[in-house]
Design an enzyme around this catalytic site. Structure first.
Site, mmCIF file in Angstrom:
data_model
loop_
_atom_site.group_PDB
_atom_site.id
_atom_site.type_symbol
_atom_site.label_atom_id
_atom_site.label_comp_id
_atom_site.label_asym_id
_atom_site.label_seq_id
_atom_site.Cartn_x
_atom_site.Cartn_y
_atom_site.Cartn_z
ATOM 1 N N HIS A 58 0.854 -1.300 -0.078
ATOM 2 C CA HIS A 58 -0.051 0.187 0.086
ATOM 3 C C HIS A 58 0.877 1.356 -0.005
ATOM 4 O O HIS A 58 1.595 1.373 0.907
ATOM 5 C CB HIS A 58 -0.979 -0.153 1.331
ATOM 6 C CG HIS A 58 -1.968 0.971 1.054
ATOM 7 N ND1 HIS A 58 -2.988 1.113 0.661
ATOM 8 C CD2 HIS A 58 -1.761 2.306 1.779
ATOM 9 C CE1 HIS A 58 -3.618 2.447 0.589
ATOM 10 N NE2 HIS A 58 -3.049 3.146 1.563
ATOM 11 N N CYS A 59 0.707 2.080 -0.997
ATOM 12 C CA CYS A 59 1.524 3.221 -1.193
ATOM 13 C C CYS A 59 0.979 4.326 -0.300
ATOM 14 O O CYS A 59 -0.297 4.891 -0.833
ATOM 15 C CB CYS A 59 1.676 3.484 -2.720
ATOM 16 S SG CYS A 59 2.862 4.969 -2.967
#
Length: 105
Positions: A58-59
């Protein structure tokens, strides 16, 4: 909003099932959070609260999960970020050198 707990009528569903796809048997697991069957390479993201195929991470900068559908967009984001950073450093270096020359250095 996603269901956190499966309804009573979903309790009879098996946790894993096998589906024949192009002549091969592919195992599908039940996601405990989404309550859907997910692909073998899918993982659940606890930040986005959904299953992502070929989940990488997850960025926090883009605010999305990096997976199968957006690898190329994430790579373009990284390349453009590195390119603009190098450009900014080059411009700052040139400005500092010119300023140093003006001051008699």
């Amino acid at each position: 909003m996603r269901r956190r707990y499966p309804p009573e009528h979903d309790n009879h569903l098996p946790q894993e099932t096998t589906i024949q796809c192009n002549g091969a048997l592919v195992p599908y697991r039940m996601c405990r959070t989404c309550h859907i069957y997910k692909n073998p390479r899918a993982s659940h993201c606890h930040v986005c609260d959904n299953c992502v195929e070929r989940f990488d991470h997850h960025c926090p900068w883009t605010g999305t999960c990096i997976g199968l559908r957006n690898y190329r967009f994430f790579c373009r984001f990284l390349v453009s970020t590195v390119t603009i950073t190098i450009y900014d450093l080059a411009c700052c270096t040139i400005l500092l050198i010119n300023k140093h020359k003006e001051l008699g250095g």
